[in-house]
Design a protein around this motif. Structure first.
Motif, PDB file in Angstrom:
ATOM      1  N   THR A   1      10.222  72.649-104.256  1.00 23.98           N
ATOM      2  CA  THR A   1      10.480  72.155-105.715  1.00 23.98           C
ATOM      3  C   THR A   1      12.277  72.186-105.361  1.00 23.98           C
ATOM      4  OG1 THR A   1      11.149  74.847-106.121  1.00 23.98           O
ATOM      5  CG2 THR A   1       8.902  73.798-106.683  1.00 23.98           C
ATOM      6  N   LEU A   2      12.603  71.364-106.640  1.00 19.41           N
ATOM      7  CA  LEU A   2      14.150  70.971-106.687  1.00 19.41           C
ATOM      8  C   LEU A   2      14.547  71.804-107.745  1.00 19.41           C
ATOM      9  CD1 LEU A   2      13.887  66.995-106.943  1.00 19.41           C
ATOM     10  CD2 LEU A   2      14.749  68.565-104.982  1.00 19.41           C
ATOM     11  N   LYS A   3      15.598  72.427-107.540  1.00 17.40           N
ATOM     12  CA  LYS A   3      16.198  73.757-108.431  1.00 17.40           C
ATOM     13  C   LYS A   3      17.423  73.449-109.171  1.00 17.40           C
ATOM     14  CE  LYS A   3      14.091  77.349-105.620  1.00 17.40           C
ATOM     15  NZ  LYS A   3      13.133  75.977-104.736  1.00 17.40           N
ATOM     16  N   ALA A   4      17.442  73.515-110.428  1.00 19.15           N
ATOM     17  CA  ALA A   4      18.724  73.201-111.205  1.00 19.15           C
ATOM     18  C   ALA A   4      19.532  74.661-111.219  1.00 19.15           C
ATOM     19  CB  ALA A   4      18.463  72.752-112.470  1.00 19.15           C
ATOM     20  N   SER A   5      20.675  74.280-111.680  1.00 19.68           N
ATOM     21  CA  SER A   5      21.403  75.523-111.780  1.00 19.68           C
ATOM     22  C   SER A   5      21.304  76.417-112.951  1.00 19.68           C
ATOM     23  CB  SER A   5      22.953  75.085-112.220  1.00 19.68           C
ATOM     24  OG  SER A   5      23.092  74.143-113.370  1.00 19.68           O
ATOM     25  N   SER A   6      20.290  75.816-113.756  1.00 16.97           N
ATOM     26  CA  SER A   6      19.853  76.587-114.792  1.00 16.97           C
ATOM     27  C   SER A   6      18.605  77.518-114.642  1.00 16.97           C
ATOM     28  CB  SER A   6      19.361  75.789-116.147  1.00 16.97           C
ATOM     29  OG  SER A   6      18.444  74.812-115.679  1.00 16.97           O
ATOM     30  N   GLY A   7      18.271  77.373-113.372  1.00 10.79           N
ATOM     31  CA  GLY A   7      16.884  78.050-112.821  1.00 10.79           C
ATOM     32  C   GLY A   7      15.709  77.305-113.025  1.00 10.79           C
ATOM     33  N   GLU A   8      15.725  76.131-113.786  1.00 10.11           N
ATOM     34  CA  GLU A   8      14.438  75.215-113.934  1.00 10.11           C
ATOM     35  C   GLU A   8      14.144  74.733-112.470  1.00 10.11           C
ATOM     36  OE1 GLU A   8      13.143  71.236-116.322  1.00 10.11           O
ATOM     37  OE2 GLU A   8      15.132  71.926-116.569  1.00 10.11           O
ATOM     38  N   GLU A   9      12.858  74.372-112.240  1.00  8.30           N
ATOM     39  CA  GLU A   9      12.465  73.871-111.007  1.00  8.30           C
ATOM     40  C   GLU A   9      11.330  72.573-111.251  1.00  8.30           C
ATOM     41  OE1 GLU A   9      10.449  77.016-108.442  1.00  8.30           O
ATOM     42  OE2 GLU A   9      12.162  78.008-108.429  1.00  8.30           O
ATOM     43  N   PHE A  10      11.613  71.734-110.480  1.00  6.46           N
ATOM     44  CA  PHE A  10      10.870  70.549-110.665  1.00  6.46           C
ATOM     45  C   PHE A  10      10.064  70.268-109.164  1.00  6.46           C
ATOM     46  CE2 PHE A  10      10.059  65.948-111.016  1.00  6.46           C
ATOM     47  CZ  PHE A  10       9.639  65.826-112.242  1.00  6.46           C
ATOM     48  N   SER A  11       8.889  70.031-108.973  1.00  6.66           N
ATOM     49  CA  SER A  11       8.235  69.980-107.690  1.00  6.66           C
ATOM     50  C   SER A  11       8.444  68.582-107.229  1.00  6.66           C
ATOM     51  CB  SER A  11       6.632  69.983-107.975  1.00  6.66           C
ATOM     52  OG  SER A  11       5.998  69.601-106.861  1.00  6.66           O
ATOM     53  N   ALA A  12       8.894  68.625-106.004  1.00  7.28           N
ATOM     54  CA  ALA A  12       9.349  67.609-105.170  1.00  7.28           C
ATOM     55  C   ALA A  12       8.023  67.043-104.670  1.00  7.28           C
ATOM     56  CB  ALA A  12      10.273  67.977-103.788  1.00  7.28           C
ATOM     57  N   PHE A  13       6.944  67.594-104.615  1.00 13.01           N
ATOM     58  CA  PHE A  13       5.547  67.227-104.080  1.00 13.01           C
ATOM     59  C   PHE A  13       5.064  66.429-105.283  1.00 13.01           C
ATOM     60  CE2 PHE A  13       1.201  67.140-104.197  1.00 13.01           C
ATOM     61  CZ  PHE A  13       0.560  67.283-102.755  1.00 13.01           C
ATOM     62  N   PHE A  14       5.234  66.711-106.436  1.00 14.22           N
ATOM     63  CA  PHE A  14       4.618  65.875-107.714  1.00 14.22           C
ATOM     64  C   PHE A  14       5.782  64.644-107.881  1.00 14.22           C
ATOM     65  CE2 PHE A  14       5.369  64.927-111.809  1.00 14.22           C
ATOM     66  CZ  PHE A  14       3.962  64.783-112.635  1.00 14.22           C
ATOM     67  N   ALA A  15       7.110  64.911-107.503  1.00 12.26           N
ATOM     68  CA  ALA A  15       8.044  63.765-107.772  1.00 12.26           C
ATOM     69  C   ALA A  15       7.435  62.650-106.775  1.00 12.26           C
ATOM     70  CB  ALA A  15       9.444  64.203-107.498  1.00 12.26           C
TER      71      ALA A  15
ATOM     72  N   ASN B   1      -2.995  66.257-119.849  1.00 14.59           N
ATOM     73  CA  ASN B   1      -3.314  67.101-121.131  1.00 14.59           C
ATOM     74  C   ASN B   1      -2.224  68.055-121.439  1.00 14.59           C
ATOM     75  OD1 ASN B   1      -4.248  69.598-122.579  1.00 14.59           O
ATOM     76  ND2 ASN B   1      -6.372  68.928-121.633  1.00 14.59           N
ATOM     77  N   PRO B   2      -1.735  67.735-122.734  1.00  9.79           N
ATOM     78  CA  PRO B   2      -0.649  68.874-123.134  1.00  9.79           C
ATOM     79  C   PRO B   2      -0.680  70.280-123.089  1.00  9.79           C
ATOM     80  CG  PRO B   2      -1.700  67.887-125.181  1.00  9.79           C
ATOM     81  CD  PRO B   2      -2.328  67.494-123.849  1.00  9.79           C
ATOM     82  N   HIS B   3      -2.005  70.533-122.860  1.00 12.13           N
ATOM     83  CA  HIS B   3      -2.154  72.038-122.848  1.00 12.13           C
ATOM     84  C   HIS B   3      -2.476  72.546-121.074  1.00 12.13           C
ATOM     85  CE1 HIS B   3      -2.709  71.778-127.011  1.00 12.13           C
ATOM     86  NE2 HIS B   3      -3.874  70.974-126.890  1.00 12.13           N
ATOM     87  N   GLU B   4      -2.616  71.650-120.386  1.00 11.30           N
ATOM     88  CA  GLU B   4      -2.884  71.774-118.967  1.00 11.30           C
ATOM     89  C   GLU B   4      -2.610  70.581-117.980  1.00 11.30           C
ATOM     90  OE1 GLU B   4      -6.529  73.046-115.867  1.00 11.30           O
ATOM     91  OE2 GLU B   4      -7.058  72.638-117.949  1.00 11.30           O
ATOM     92  N   PRO B   5      -1.244  70.445-117.979  1.00  7.53           N
ATOM     93  CA  PRO B   5      -0.624  69.250-117.180  1.00  7.53           C
ATOM     94  C   PRO B   5      -1.118  69.284-115.683  1.00  7.53           C
ATOM     95  CG  PRO B   5       1.105  70.617-117.767  1.00  7.53           C
ATOM     96  CD  PRO B   5      -0.158  71.350-118.556  1.00  7.53           C
ATOM     97  N   ASP B   6      -0.808  68.189-114.986  1.00  3.95           N
ATOM     98  CA  ASP B   6      -1.160  68.280-113.431  1.00  3.95           C
ATOM     99  C   ASP B   6      -0.574  69.341-112.978  1.00  3.95           C
ATOM    100  OD1 ASP B   6      -1.510  67.531-110.853  1.00  3.95           O
ATOM    101  OD2 ASP B   6      -0.664  65.409-111.192  1.00  3.95           O
ATOM    102  N   TYR B   7      -1.523  70.178-112.269  1.00  4.45           N
ATOM    103  CA  TYR B   7      -1.224  71.397-111.697  1.00  4.45           C
ATOM    104  C   TYR B   7      -0.355  71.274-110.359  1.00  4.45           C
ATOM    105  CZ  TYR B   7      -5.768  70.891-109.664  1.00  4.45           C
ATOM    106  OH  TYR B   7      -7.138  70.564-109.150  1.00  4.45           O
ATOM    107  N   ALA B   8      -0.367  69.941-109.969  1.00  2.00           N
ATOM    108  CA  ALA B   8       0.562  69.515-108.721  1.00  2.00           C
ATOM    109  C   ALA B   8       2.058  69.969-109.310  1.00  2.00           C
ATOM    110  CB  ALA B   8       0.321  68.167-108.187  1.00  2.00           C
ATOM    111  N   ARG B   9       2.346  69.967-110.405  1.00  3.98           N
ATOM    112  CA  ARG B   9       3.565  70.133-110.798  1.00  3.98           C
ATOM    113  C   ARG B   9       3.916  71.558-110.285  1.00  3.98           C
ATOM    114  NH1 ARG B   9       6.081  66.769-114.592  1.00  3.98           N
ATOM    115  NH2 ARG B   9       4.713  65.547-115.736  1.00  3.98           N
ATOM    116  N   ALA B  10       3.360  72.276-110.026  1.00  4.88           N
ATOM    117  CA  ALA B  10       3.757  73.432-109.348  1.00  4.88           C
ATOM    118  C   ALA B  10       3.634  73.828-107.914  1.00  4.88           C
ATOM    119  CB  ALA B  10       2.769  74.754-109.937  1.00  4.88           C
ATOM    120  N   PHE B  11       3.348  72.543-107.318  1.00  3.21           N
ATOM    121  CA  PHE B  11       3.373  72.795-105.778  1.00  3.21           C
ATOM    122  C   PHE B  11       4.801  72.691-105.222  1.00  3.21           C
ATOM    123  CE2 PHE B  11      -1.019  70.288-105.087  1.00  3.21           C
ATOM    124  CZ  PHE B  11      -1.766  71.637-105.765  1.00  3.21           C
ATOM    125  N   PRO B  12       4.904  73.432-104.053  1.00  4.96           N
ATOM    126  CA  PRO B  12       6.316  73.567-103.303  1.00  4.96           C
ATOM    127  C   PRO B  12       6.218  72.166-102.402  1.00  4.96           C
ATOM    128  CG  PRO B  12       4.477  75.164-102.310  1.00  4.96           C
ATOM    129  CD  PRO B  12       3.981  74.490-103.421  1.00  4.96           C
TER     130      PRO B  12
END
Length: 410
Positions: free
Chosen positions: A59-73, A46-57
């Motif tokens: 997380t991978l962290k980019a130098s920009s401060g952006e995070e990406f869930s390793a659990f989701f990945a 859902n474009p307004h409510e994507p998979d909430y596992a994207r917020a699960f710890p």
């Protein structure tokens, strides 16, 4: 659609298109396994409510401060990312368009949810009679519990497993992983593959209905027949087997080991390896049946094992038995990740995420000699491949795609 995120599509399921309308684990893991086997998997969020596992710890962290869930990945590797608002008229129509080009759809909503959205099994089957529609839910598509909300713990509770796990002098304990989600996923994959074969032979798809409760019940070993035959209700046994002895956890110098030398062959070998060959012929414990007796086991066998193990490390004990007797160190996950057998089986794989760095995650336990699995793919960002998918499978042009974005459909 020949190229999947992270690498070229090959494998036993190359050419199979899977629409993945699932989130968290029970569902994403199913489609991940299909993707590892070469299927083209499109994760629809859902474009307004994507998979909430994207917020699960974690997380991978980019130098920009952006995070990406390793659990989701880990559970969404090798997938294309598409956003679609199924509550909108355009979103429903786009899903129908995609279904005409798909082989499999996987969803893990509560039963009835897809029907309420107007895109349930009967509607989608009319669009594509060959569609394998796979529904993973807490209690299944039928029965009095079908509409109840459920999590993994719900399945462990109602499938009987929770009542059997733990120690007899304490309250039951849940299994230390999401076994309800994971077991349902594995059965769903089996169902998908069976239904795909039938569809290829007959041209007819079908509903694959997998319940977490059902899946957990099937993992309870001899509990059902113990009750139906002998009227026994199995309870927690700790680390012991219901009747096989010795077959449990034993302390050693630096932790614990599992020892399963219960057969006459393994018991005799163990007595020789640990320097007490005379015990193999001791008339009180010289047969498996005698060692199975709880009183004999506690009085005679357990003290012997304690002497053998207490002053030796896990590594020393494994070296003593070698390939002769089933004895295994009980390893924490750090030890497992660094285990040479795990490395030899390619069961921890390294994946490079642009901007985020390396992610080490579990590989694929399915080893195929001719069409090996591909566990090193990337997971998509939200809607990352929406335009690619809609151009390739729905026949839309850039202007139509832009209009859908403006309307919030994708």
């Amino acid at each position: 659609m020949d190229e999947m995120p992270g690498g070229p599509s090959s494998g036993a399921l190359r050419g199979i298109v899977v629409l993945d309308i699932t989130r968290v684990v029970a569902g994403p893991f199913c489609s991940m396994l299909l993707a590892d086997l070469g299927a083209t998997v499109i994760k629809i969020e859902n474009p307004h409510e994507p998979d909430y596992a994207r917020a699960f710890p974690p997380t991978l962290k980019a130098s920009s401060g952006e995070e990406f869930s390793a659990f989701f990945a880990q559970y969404n590797r090798n997938k294309f990312g598409l956003t679609l608002d199924l509550a909108s008229h355009d979103g429903k129509q786009l899903l129908k368009d995609l279904v005409r080009r798909a082989d499999v759809l996987v969803e893990n909503f509560r039963p009835g949810t897809m029907d309420k959205l107007g895109v349930g099994y009967d509607v989608l089957r009319a669009e594509n009679p060959r569609l394998v529609y796979t529904a993973i839910s807490g209690y299944g598509q039928t029965g009095p519990y079908r509409r109840r909300p459920a999590y993994d713990n719900s399945a462990q509770a109602t499938g009987g497993l929770w009542s059997m796990n733990g120690f007899p002098d304490r309250p039951p304990a849940r299994v230390g992983t999401i076994i309800g989600d994971l077991s349902a996923t594995l059965y769903a994959v089996i169902g998908v593959l069976a239904a795909l074969r039938h569809a290829e032979q007959s041209g007819e798809g079908q509903l694959v209905d997998v319940s977490q409760q059902d899946s957990v019940l099937s993992l309870t070993e001899n509990a059902v027949v113990s009750y139906t035959v002998d009227g026994k209700v199995p309870g927690p046994l700790g680390n012991e087997h219901p009747f096989v002895k010795p077959y449990e956890l034993y302390p050693c110098k630096d932790g614990f080991v599992f020892f399963g030398g219960y057969t006459d062959k393994f018991w005799r070998l163990s007595c020789h390896l640990f320097g007490q060959p005379e015990l193999a012929d001791d008339p009180e414990i010289d047969t498996m049946a005698k060692r199975f007796e709880p009183e004999v086991y506690e009085r005679r066998v357990r003290p012997v094992l304690h002497r053998w193990f207490q002053d030796r490390t896990k590594i020393e004990l494994e070296e003593i038995v070698g390939d002769a007797v089933p004895l295994s160190a009980i390893k924490d996950i750090g030890e497992v990740v660094e285990d040479p057998q795990i490395a030899a089986r390619d069961m921890v794989v390294d994946v490079e995420y642009p901007d985020f760095g390396e992610l080490r995650m579990f590989g694929s336990p399915i080893k195929l000699g001719g069409t090996p699995t591909q566990p090193r793919g990337l997971a998509p960002k939200v809607g990352e491949h929406s335009a690619t998918i809609l151009r390739a499978l729905a026949g839309l042009d850039d202007e139509q795609i832009a209009q859908l974005r403006t309307k919030g459909v994708i």
